[in-house]
Write a protein that holds these residues in place. Structure first.
Motif, short mmCIF file in Angstrom:
data_model
loop_
_atom_site.label_atom_id
_atom_site.label_comp_id
_atom_site.label_asym_id
_atom_site.label_seq_id
_atom_site.Cartn_x
_atom_site.Cartn_y
_atom_site.Cartn_z
N TRP A 110 -3.11 5.34 12.87
CA TRP A 110 -2.58 4.24 12.06
C TRP A 110 -1.23 4.62 11.46
O TRP A 110 -0.29 3.82 11.48
N VAL A 111 -1.13 5.84 10.96
CA VAL A 111 0.13 6.29 10.36
C VAL A 111 1.24 6.35 11.42
O VAL A 111 2.37 5.94 11.16
N SER A 112 0.91 6.85 12.60
CA SER A 112 1.90 6.93 13.68
C SER A 112 2.39 5.55 14.11
O SER A 112 3.56 5.37 14.45
N GLN A 113 1.50 4.58 14.08
CA GLN A 113 1.85 3.22 14.50
C GLN A 113 2.56 2.44 13.39
O GLN A 113 3.32 1.52 13.68
N HIS A 114 2.31 2.83 12.13
CA HIS A 114 2.89 2.09 11.00
C HIS A 114 3.53 3.04 9.99
O HIS A 114 3.18 3.01 8.80
N PRO A 115 4.47 3.88 10.40
CA PRO A 115 5.03 4.87 9.47
C PRO A 115 5.73 4.25 8.27
O PRO A 115 5.68 4.80 7.16
N ARG A 116 6.37 3.10 8.46
CA ARG A 116 7.08 2.48 7.34
C ARG A 116 6.12 1.86 6.34
O ARG A 116 6.36 1.89 5.13
N LEU A 117 5.03 1.29 6.83
CA LEU A 117 4.03 0.76 5.91
C LEU A 117 3.37 1.90 5.13
O LEU A 117 3.08 1.78 3.94
#
Length: 229
Positions: A110-117
């Motif tokens: 999840w972090v890799s896919q949404h680093p800005r979030l």
């Protein structure tokens, strides 16, 4: 027009419909803000959001008390997305090793896919127990993990163990490591190497905890077999 019958106010259906419309519009605006952060980064301007949805900034603020309210709603939406990814992995299906990898991978993916979030959530700024939304989310994951650990240990005949502390430690360790990795421009580990390191480390913590309770468990042991024993 609002009328009264027997002294009780009657709800105007038009008002209810308008409230529902405003609530739906607010959801749409928060979704647009989340998409904007994904595209442009954490320091987005309200003016850019207004331009994106095609309304004046003054109209946009009719749906939110202030910028702080908008930010809080965005964080809640991001946390909801994160928890939707995490919750199904906490079932401990398969072997112990597979369960550990599934939970760790869900977080890292999840972090890799949404680093800005992830950065927008301010994860690194909040420790469990500080009363923030992010801290409460970490705590909720830790509590769910401790409940699952407790179920496994009870199946092994261990009724009492400091599982909450262990779960909090595991969540804090994984979260801190991922947070440092995603912020580091010169990463010493690839994503897969980080995944492997985290899984190995989490198992080491669990194994040490189990051995301290006089329990030996193979990482290839199926959790369902333990609970059905």
């Amino acid at each position: 027009m609002v009328q009264r019958t027997g002294g009780e106010p009657q709800i105007d259906g038009r008002s209810t419909r308008w409230d529902e419309h405003k609530a739906q519009r607010q959801v749409e605006l928060v979704d647009a803000a989340v998409a904007l952060i994904e595209e442009e980064g954490t320091r987005f301007r309200v003016q850019r959001l207004a331009e994106r949805v095609g309304v004046p900034r003054s109209v946009l603020y009719r749906h939110f008390k202030d910028r702080a309210t908008l930010d809080e709603l965005i964080r809640r939406r991001v946390v909801e997305s994160f928890m939707r990814r995490m919750e199904p992995t906490l079932s401990f299906d398969g072997t112990v090793e597979e369960a550990v990898r599934r939970v760790v991978s869900a977080h890292l993916d999840w972090v890799s896919q949404h680093p800005r979030l992830y950065a927008y959530m301010g994860v690194g700024e909040h420790a469990m127990g500080d009363g923030s939304l992010v801290a409460d989310t970490k705590t909720a994951i830790a509590l769910m993990l401790s409940e699952r650990f407790s179920d496994v240990l009870k199946a092994l005949g261990v009724q009492e163990a400091p599982l909450r502390s262990v779960a909090v430690g595991v969540v804090g360790f994984v979260d801190t490591a991922v947070n440092q990795w995603v912020r580091d421009p010169a990463r010493e580990l690839s994503e897969e190497e980080l995944r492997t390191m985290l899984c190995r480390s989490v198992w080491a913590i669990l194994d040490a905890t189990l051995r301290g309770l006089s329990v030996e468990l193979s990482p290839q042991q199926r959790v369902a077999d333990l609970e059905g024993a």
